[in-house]
Design an enzyme around this catalytic site. Sequence first.
Site, mmCIF file in Angstrom:
data_model
loop_
_atom_site.group_PDB
_atom_site.id
_atom_site.type_symbol
_atom_site.label_atom_id
_atom_site.label_comp_id
_atom_site.label_asym_id
_atom_site.label_seq_id
_atom_site.Cartn_x
_atom_site.Cartn_y
_atom_site.Cartn_z
ATOM 1 N N GLU A 186 41.920 44.491 46.673
ATOM 2 C CA GLU A 186 42.780 44.670 45.507
ATOM 3 C C GLU A 186 42.939 46.157 45.198
ATOM 4 O OE1 GLU A 186 43.219 43.022 40.907
ATOM 5 O OE2 GLU A 186 41.229 43.104 41.812
ATOM 6 N N LYS A 232 49.818 38.553 40.675
ATOM 7 C CA LYS A 232 48.637 38.030 40.004
ATOM 8 C C LYS A 232 49.040 37.188 38.796
ATOM 9 C CE LYS A 232 44.119 39.870 38.522
ATOM 10 N NZ LYS A 232 43.373 41.151 38.401
ATOM 11 N N CYS A 263 41.903 38.345 42.566
ATOM 12 C CA CYS A 263 40.759 38.596 41.681
ATOM 13 C C CYS A 263 40.593 37.525 40.597
ATOM 14 C CB CYS A 263 40.879 39.994 41.074
ATOM 15 S SG CYS A 263 39.294 40.638 40.438
#
Length: 282
Positions: free
Chosen positions: A47, A117, A158
């Site tokens: 990331e 995301k 994440c």
Amino acid sequence: MSALKKCFKIALIQMKVGKDKTENIKRAVNMISEAKECGSNMVVLPECFNSPYGTSYFAEYAEKVPAGETCEALSKAARDNEIYLIGGSLPEIEGNKYYNTSPVWNSKGDLICKHRKMHLFDIDIPDGVTFKESEVLTAGKCLSVFDTEYCKVGLGICYDLRFSEMANLYRKLGADLLVYPGAFNMKTGPLHWELLLRARAVDNQVFVAGVCGERDPDANYVAWGHTMLVNPWGTVLVQAEFDQTIIYADIDLKQCDEMREQIPIGVQRRTDIYDTIIKSNL
């Protein structure tokens, strides 16, 4: 698509990330080439690999996807090395909005997937970590699955890892591998990183990769590291520690089939009582 190949080699890159964007990109490209020389078919970056992780950096480092310099370099790297390349994530700008975005290229250098995301990292742990991505970033609205000659791959970034429903939907869409570029911190990393990766693997009987950057104790945000690959049984096949490295694993997809035959939870779910559904995928 022709019959799927059941085995392939994956490389997970745990790389140093500094404030020099050009150097970050150069380092990533060099490590991608090294991974190819070691026989990898698929390579994954961490990331925010081209930028320090932090809300104060996102706007400064943001670029268009796939028109920016980072994507141009990664597209060329995928093509030159003839690999699938999951470009970790990078700050993306579109119009007046910023996203945390993971682009994916095939072996011809074509962009085949772009995951934004979905779950923004907004937490407040007393005497721990306070972080609010939503101060700068906009949440994505789409699940992201792409096809390879090996298997379907589901992609998250994440904090997406914490949402089991998302992983379950990826399995329902046919994914055998879930990939999460991430940057868990020194508070949540030791407690939850491995736990969640293994849980997603066992819950969905899939391989799961979690790919973090190198730990930099002098950074404003200190990442946990511990990039790893987990098999469908929840076994950690390979794991890094803190420093820059590339870890490798051979993925044998027959393990997915074997576990699903021996513990057939996929057909045992009581969907007459509960289910996980996609309500929107704009």
